[in-house]
Design a protein around this motif. Structure first.
Motif, PDB file in Angstrom:
ATOM      1  N   ILE A  25      39.414  42.887  31.714  1.00  0.00           N
ATOM      2  CA  ILE A  25      38.063  43.395  31.984  1.00  0.00           C
ATOM      3  C   ILE A  25      37.099  42.233  32.162  1.00  0.00           C
ATOM      4  O   ILE A  25      36.922  41.420  31.258  1.00  0.00           O
ATOM      5  CB  ILE A  25      37.582  44.309  30.834  1.00  0.00           C
ATOM      6  CG1 ILE A  25      38.586  45.432  30.581  1.00  0.00           C
ATOM      7  CG2 ILE A  25      36.204  44.887  31.163  1.00  0.00           C
ATOM      8  CD1 ILE A  25      38.256  46.270  29.357  1.00  0.00           C
ATOM      9  N   GLU A  26      36.490  42.172  33.310  1.00  0.00           N
ATOM     10  CA  GLU A  26      35.523  41.103  33.608  1.00  0.00           C
ATOM     11  C   GLU A  26      34.127  41.697  33.738  1.00  0.00           C
ATOM     12  O   GLU A  26      33.899  42.630  34.528  1.00  0.00           O
ATOM     13  CB  GLU A  26      35.914  40.401  34.914  1.00  0.00           C
ATOM     14  CG  GLU A  26      34.921  39.348  35.384  1.00  0.00           C
ATOM     15  CD  GLU A  26      35.256  38.790  36.756  1.00  0.00           C
ATOM     16  OE1 GLU A  26      34.338  38.266  37.415  1.00  0.00           O
ATOM     17  OE2 GLU A  26      36.431  38.900  37.174  1.00  0.00           O
ATOM     18  N   ASP A  32      29.756  47.467  37.326  1.00  0.00           N
ATOM     19  CA  ASP A  32      29.538  47.028  35.946  1.00  0.00           C
ATOM     20  C   ASP A  32      30.665  46.125  35.458  1.00  0.00           C
ATOM     21  O   ASP A  32      30.428  45.181  34.702  1.00  0.00           O
ATOM     22  CB  ASP A  32      29.426  48.242  35.014  1.00  0.00           C
ATOM     23  CG  ASP A  32      28.176  49.064  35.290  1.00  0.00           C
ATOM     24  OD1 ASP A  32      27.119  48.440  35.547  1.00  0.00           O
ATOM     25  OD2 ASP A  32      28.245  50.297  35.241  1.00  0.00           O
ATOM     26  N   PHE A  33      31.901  46.434  35.919  1.00  0.00           N
ATOM     27  CA  PHE A  33      33.062  45.654  35.493  1.00  0.00           C
ATOM     28  C   PHE A  33      34.060  45.545  36.643  1.00  0.00           C
ATOM     29  O   PHE A  33      34.106  46.416  37.523  1.00  0.00           O
ATOM     30  CB  PHE A  33      33.772  46.307  34.289  1.00  0.00           C
ATOM     31  CG  PHE A  33      32.901  46.456  33.085  1.00  0.00           C
ATOM     32  CD1 PHE A  33      32.729  45.407  32.194  1.00  0.00           C
ATOM     33  CD2 PHE A  33      32.217  47.647  32.843  1.00  0.00           C
ATOM     34  CE1 PHE A  33      31.907  45.542  31.088  1.00  0.00           C
ATOM     35  CE2 PHE A  33      31.398  47.793  31.741  1.00  0.00           C
ATOM     36  CZ  PHE A  33      31.243  46.736  30.860  1.00  0.00           C
ATOM     37  N   ILE A  34      34.831  44.464  36.615  1.00  0.00           N
ATOM     38  CA  ILE A  34      35.962  44.319  37.525  1.00  0.00           C
ATOM     39  C   ILE A  34      37.227  44.290  36.671  1.00  0.00           C
ATOM     40  O   ILE A  34      37.324  43.516  35.718  1.00  0.00           O
ATOM     41  CB  ILE A  34      35.849  43.030  38.365  1.00  0.00           C
ATOM     42  CG1 ILE A  34      34.629  43.113  39.289  1.00  0.00           C
ATOM     43  CG2 ILE A  34      37.123  42.823  39.192  1.00  0.00           C
ATOM     44  CD1 ILE A  34      34.388  41.856  40.110  1.00  0.00           C
ATOM     45  N   LEU A  35      38.160  45.159  36.999  1.00  0.00           N
ATOM     46  CA  LEU A  35      39.427  45.233  36.277  1.00  0.00           C
ATOM     47  C   LEU A  35      40.505  44.584  37.133  1.00  0.00           C
ATOM     48  O   LEU A  35      40.623  44.869  38.330  1.00  0.00           O
ATOM     49  CB  LEU A  35      39.800  46.689  35.980  1.00  0.00           C
ATOM     50  CG  LEU A  35      38.711  47.559  35.330  1.00  0.00           C
ATOM     51  CD1 LEU A  35      39.267  48.951  35.033  1.00  0.00           C
ATOM     52  CD2 LEU A  35      38.169  46.921  34.062  1.00  0.00           C
ATOM     53  N   ARG A  36      41.295  43.715  36.506  1.00  0.00           N
ATOM     54  CA  ARG A  36      42.354  43.014  37.233  1.00  0.00           C
ATOM     55  C   ARG A  36      43.684  43.203  36.513  1.00  0.00           C
ATOM     56  O   ARG A  36      43.764  43.117  35.296  1.00  0.00           O
ATOM     57  CB  ARG A  36      42.034  41.524  37.337  1.00  0.00           C
ATOM     58  CG  ARG A  36      40.724  41.212  38.056  1.00  0.00           C
ATOM     59  CD  ARG A  36      40.476  39.708  38.134  1.00  0.00           C
ATOM     60  NE  ARG A  36      39.146  39.386  38.621  1.00  0.00           N
ATOM     61  CZ  ARG A  36      38.823  39.260  39.906  1.00  0.00           C
ATOM     62  NH1 ARG A  36      39.774  39.428  40.818  1.00  0.00           N
ATOM     63  NH2 ARG A  36      37.598  38.957  40.265  1.00  0.00           N
ATOM     64  N   ASN A 175      29.503  44.806  47.422  1.00  0.00           N
ATOM     65  CA  ASN A 175      29.810  43.762  48.391  1.00  0.00           C
ATOM     66  C   ASN A 175      31.296  43.430  48.461  1.00  0.00           C
ATOM     67  O   ASN A 175      31.840  43.158  49.524  1.00  0.00           O
ATOM     68  CB  ASN A 175      29.020  42.489  48.066  1.00  0.00           C
ATOM     69  CG  ASN A 175      27.519  42.671  48.255  1.00  0.00           C
ATOM     70  OD1 ASN A 175      27.111  43.399  49.157  1.00  0.00           O
ATOM     71  ND2 ASN A 175      26.709  42.042  47.423  1.00  0.00           N
ATOM     72  N   SER A 176      31.960  43.429  47.311  1.00  0.00           N
ATOM     73  CA  SER A 176      33.368  43.036  47.267  1.00  0.00           C
ATOM     74  C   SER A 176      34.282  44.169  47.731  1.00  0.00           C
ATOM     75  O   SER A 176      33.894  45.338  47.775  1.00  0.00           O
ATOM     76  CB  SER A 176      33.757  42.628  45.840  1.00  0.00           C
ATOM     77  OG  SER A 176      32.998  41.522  45.407  1.00  0.00           O
ATOM     78  N   THR A 177      35.496  43.788  48.097  1.00  0.00           N
ATOM     79  CA  THR A 177      36.520  44.755  48.477  1.00  0.00           C
ATOM     80  C   THR A 177      37.416  45.028  47.276  1.00  0.00           C
ATOM     81  O   THR A 177      37.875  44.100  46.614  1.00  0.00           O
ATOM     82  CB  THR A 177      37.365  44.220  49.643  1.00  0.00           C
ATOM     83  OG1 THR A 177      36.509  43.954  50.758  1.00  0.00           O
ATOM     84  CG2 THR A 177      38.429  45.240  50.054  1.00  0.00           C
ATOM     85  N   PHE A 178      37.648  46.290  46.999  1.00  0.00           N
ATOM     86  CA  PHE A 178      38.454  46.670  45.841  1.00  0.00           C
ATOM     87  C   PHE A 178      39.614  47.556  46.282  1.00  0.00           C
ATOM     88  O   PHE A 178      39.488  48.327  47.248  1.00  0.00           O
ATOM     89  CB  PHE A 178      37.606  47.417  44.806  1.00  0.00           C
ATOM     90  CG  PHE A 178      36.473  46.607  44.247  1.00  0.00           C
ATOM     91  CD1 PHE A 178      36.697  45.704  43.219  1.00  0.00           C
ATOM     92  CD2 PHE A 178      35.195  46.730  44.759  1.00  0.00           C
ATOM     93  CE1 PHE A 178      35.656  44.945  42.697  1.00  0.00           C
ATOM     94  CE2 PHE A 178      34.142  45.977  44.236  1.00  0.00           C
ATOM     95  CZ  PHE A 178      34.383  45.082  43.207  1.00  0.00           C
TER      96      PHE A 178
END
Length: 210
Positions: A25-26, A32-36, A175-178
């Protein structure tokens, strides 16, 4: 006291744990968060559930913030004067009857508790408190808890639709691609609704379109 971001992160952690999923979790801003993990990058937006939610805001959320702020100030004052010997349970009313000075209300309620500290119950001590339960516990450290009552209105699936529609528009501007986009509607951390997801009828009528 947890910050708003920490509460949101806790909701994500609880969801991942309950669904038996594991991601790093970033913290981010939008989403709100980016999960990787598992070769995927997931954008995760978190919002709290309030029955009166609208794009303009929520009166219940404002009420919750007011009561939380009030409770923290009262709690600090009680800890200073009664470091041990009592459990004090404060039962707040469903809605704010009247917004007054927080400091003045804290002083008034504290005086009421001080005058009735040997009573088991103080009824209606202020415009925003239904009652206060007081129990003696000997030499143990003081314990102070709060409960914000609900209005007992049965929740409806339609209440979720404005949240989904509003957040979906927001997510389209990321903005980012997910690989995936998640909207996590958190009910647990919020005391304003005190609602179990199992009580929401016809949940399958809500469509998630991202």
């Amino acid at each position: 006291m947890l910050t708003a971001k920490e509460i949101e992160r806790l909701a994500v952690e609880k969801y991942l744990q309950a669904s038996n999923q594991s991601y790093e979790i970033e913290d981010f801003e939008s989403p709100d968060f980016i999960l990787r993990g598992k070769g995927k990058k997931i954008g995760c937006e978190v919002t709290e559930f309030y029955p009166d939610y609208s794009p303009k805001g929520s009166d219940l959320r404002q009420r919750e913030r007011y009561l939380n702020n009030f409770h923290q100030k009262l709690k600090t004052k009680l800890f200073e004067h009664y470091p041990q010997g009592y459990t004090i349970d404060i039962n707040y009313k469903p809605y704010i009857s009247e917004k007054s000075s927080t400091d003045l209300e804290v002083e008034s309620v504290f005086f009421n508790i001080k005058e009735n500290v040997n009573s088991r119950y103080i009824n209606d001590p202020s415009k925003n408190i239904r009652g206060i339960f007081i129990h003696k516990i000997g030499d143990f450290p003081i314990l102070i808890s709060q409960m914000i009552a609900t209005d007992n209105i049965t929740p409806k699936a339609e209440w979720l639709i404005p949240i989904i529609e509003s957040k979906t528009k927001l997510m389209q501007n990321w903005n980012s691609t997910f690989n995936e986009k998640w909207l996590l509607i958190s009910i647990g951390p919020s005391r304003a609704g005190d609602i179990s997801i199992n009580r929401i009828k016809n949940l399958d009528s809500v469509k998630y379109i991202l």
